[in-house]
Design a protein around this motif. Structure first.
Motif, PDB file in Angstrom:
ATOM      1  N   GLY A   1       7.855  -8.951   2.606  1.00 15.52           N
ATOM      2  CA  GLY A   1       7.152 -10.040   3.186  1.00 15.52           C
ATOM      3  C   GLY A   1       6.069 -10.134   4.199  1.00 15.52           C
ATOM      4  O   GLY A   1       6.032 -11.554   5.099  1.00 15.52           O
ATOM      5  N   TYR A   2       5.313  -9.572   4.597  1.00 15.75           N
ATOM      6  CA  TYR A   2       4.868  -9.802   5.584  1.00 15.75           C
ATOM      7  C   TYR A   2       3.292 -10.624   5.402  1.00 15.75           C
ATOM      8  O   TYR A   2       2.293 -10.687   6.117  1.00 15.75           O
ATOM      9  N   TYR A   3       2.745  -9.364   4.144  1.00 16.52           N
ATOM     10  CA  TYR A   3       1.041  -9.824   3.042  1.00 16.52           C
ATOM     11  C   TYR A   3       1.753 -10.660   2.085  1.00 16.52           C
ATOM     12  O   TYR A   3       2.754 -10.891   1.831  1.00 16.52           O
ATOM     13  N   HIS A   4       0.062 -11.683   1.471  1.00 14.72           N
ATOM     14  CA  HIS A   4       0.654 -12.244   0.670  1.00 14.72           C
ATOM     15  C   HIS A   4       0.322 -11.151  -0.834  1.00 14.72           C
ATOM     16  O   HIS A   4       1.165 -11.757  -1.864  1.00 14.72           O
ATOM     17  N   SER A   5       0.260 -10.530  -0.729  1.00 13.48           N
ATOM     18  CA  SER A   5      -0.255  -9.600  -1.794  1.00 13.48           C
ATOM     19  C   SER A   5      -0.442  -7.977  -1.890  1.00 13.48           C
ATOM     20  O   SER A   5      -1.019  -7.275  -0.471  1.00 13.48           O
ATOM     21  N   THR A   6       0.154  -7.118  -2.899  1.00  8.54           N
ATOM     22  CA  THR A   6      -0.765  -6.357  -2.291  1.00  8.54           C
ATOM     23  C   THR A   6      -1.825  -5.250  -3.443  1.00  8.54           C
ATOM     24  O   THR A   6      -1.192  -6.006  -4.954  1.00  8.54           O
ATOM     25  N   ILE A   7      -2.462  -4.307  -2.614  1.00  6.07           N
ATOM     26  CA  ILE A   7      -3.574  -4.205  -4.400  1.00  6.07           C
ATOM     27  C   ILE A   7      -3.293  -2.273  -4.359  1.00  6.07           C
ATOM     28  O   ILE A   7      -3.201  -1.712  -3.353  1.00  6.07           O
ATOM     29  N   LEU A   8      -2.633  -2.098  -5.000  1.00  6.29           N
ATOM     30  CA  LEU A   8      -2.859  -0.473  -5.522  1.00  6.29           C
ATOM     31  C   LEU A   8      -4.698  -0.025  -5.706  1.00  6.29           C
ATOM     32  O   LEU A   8      -5.157  -0.862  -6.659  1.00  6.29           O
ATOM     33  N   VAL A   9      -4.777   0.740  -5.144  1.00  5.87           N
ATOM     34  CA  VAL A   9      -6.114   1.866  -4.584  1.00  5.87           C
ATOM     35  C   VAL A   9      -5.831   2.762  -5.569  1.00  5.87           C
ATOM     36  O   VAL A   9      -5.566   3.470  -5.456  1.00  5.87           O
ATOM     37  N   TYR A  10      -6.946   2.862  -6.286  1.00  4.76           N
ATOM     38  CA  TYR A  10      -7.311   4.356  -7.915  1.00  4.76           C
ATOM     39  C   TYR A  10      -8.568   4.811  -7.189  1.00  4.76           C
ATOM     40  O   TYR A  10      -9.490   3.711  -7.600  1.00  4.76           O
ATOM     41  N   TYR A  11      -8.757   5.562  -7.465  1.00  2.00           N
ATOM     42  CA  TYR A  11      -9.953   6.553  -6.808  1.00  2.00           C
ATOM     43  C   TYR A  11      -9.692   7.884  -8.223  1.00  2.00           C
ATOM     44  O   TYR A  11      -9.707   8.450  -8.069  1.00  2.00           O
ATOM     45  N   LYS A  12     -11.522   7.469  -9.149  1.00  2.00           N
ATOM     46  CA  LYS A  12     -11.693   7.860 -10.369  1.00  2.00           C
ATOM     47  C   LYS A  12     -10.047   7.831 -10.835  1.00  2.00           C
ATOM     48  O   LYS A  12      -9.537   9.099 -11.509  1.00  2.00           O
ATOM     49  N   ASN A  13      -8.808   6.947 -10.786  1.00  2.00           N
ATOM     50  CA  ASN A  13      -7.907   7.113 -11.915  1.00  2.00           C
ATOM     51  C   ASN A  13      -7.268   7.255 -11.563  1.00  2.00           C
ATOM     52  O   ASN A  13      -6.040   7.287 -11.721  1.00  2.00           O
ATOM     53  N   ILE A  14      -6.810   7.845  -9.545  1.00  2.00           N
ATOM     54  CA  ILE A  14      -5.783   8.855  -9.402  1.00  2.00           C
ATOM     55  C   ILE A  14      -5.591   7.205  -8.250  1.00  2.00           C
ATOM     56  O   ILE A  14      -6.323   7.570  -7.702  1.00  2.00           O
ATOM     57  N   PRO A  15      -4.165   7.426  -7.905  1.00  2.00           N
ATOM     58  CA  PRO A  15      -3.999   6.093  -7.322  1.00  2.00           C
ATOM     59  C   PRO A  15      -3.753   7.055  -6.187  1.00  2.00           C
ATOM     60  O   PRO A  15      -3.723   7.901  -5.462  1.00  2.00           O
ATOM     61  N   PHE A  16      -4.647   5.858  -4.839  1.00  2.00           N
ATOM     62  CA  PHE A  16      -5.323   6.664  -3.355  1.00  2.00           C
ATOM     63  C   PHE A  16      -4.599   6.106  -1.961  1.00  2.00           C
ATOM     64  O   PHE A  16      -3.881   7.032  -1.147  1.00  2.00           O
ATOM     65  N   GLY A  17      -4.622   4.601  -2.371  1.00  2.00           N
ATOM     66  CA  GLY A  17      -3.133   3.936  -1.518  1.00  2.00           C
ATOM     67  C   GLY A  17      -3.412   2.202  -1.899  1.00  2.00           C
ATOM     68  O   GLY A  17      -3.250   2.453  -2.624  1.00  2.00           O
ATOM     69  N   THR A  18      -2.360   1.609  -1.177  1.00  2.00           N
ATOM     70  CA  THR A  18      -2.599   0.610  -1.448  1.00  2.00           C
ATOM     71  C   THR A  18      -3.216  -0.516   0.121  1.00  2.00           C
ATOM     72  O   THR A  18      -3.397   0.149   1.504  1.00  2.00           O
TER      73      THR A  18
END
Length: 117
Positions: free
Chosen positions: A42-59
């Protein structure tokens, strides 16, 4: 006990970076893809999944509730063992036009193997 009997490795377990999101533009390119999802807390408005070369890298925890200009980037643990992960973070921040960031959390571990006899 000799030097040969004590072996250890220092590993990074978690990195979280704070950054000012005012100039960030989350447009996909050939290296990075961004997927908006509901926030995990509940501390942030949204979460963005970050993919590097279509591999999950971070959020990215995007737009803090108390300060909308503040976001956090967390690298997935398994990506911390990829050679050159720090260069990927730098490339990501350059692409997002993030000029300044700070270290919010850094956790490491020491994995060792003792041989007494």
């Amino acid at each position: 006990m000799t030097k040969k009997d004590l072996r250890f490795f220092i590993n990074i377990d978690k990195i979280i970076l704070n950054f000012d999101n005012q100039n960030a533009n989350y447009t996909d390119n050939e290296l990075f893809r961004f997927e908006f999802v509901k926030p995990y807390n509940g501390y942030y408005h949204s979460t963005i999944l970050v993919y590097y070369k279509n591999i999950p890298f971070g959020t990215i925890s995007h737009k803090n509730i108390k300060n909308a200009n503040n976001s956090q980037f967390r690298v997935n643990n398994r990506q911390l063992y990829v050679k050159g992960f720090s260069l990927i973070i730098i490339d990501l921040f350059k692409y997002l036009n993030i000029k300044e960031f700070s270290l919010a959390t850094f956790e490491n571990s020491i994995n060792c193997k003792f041989r007494l006899y």
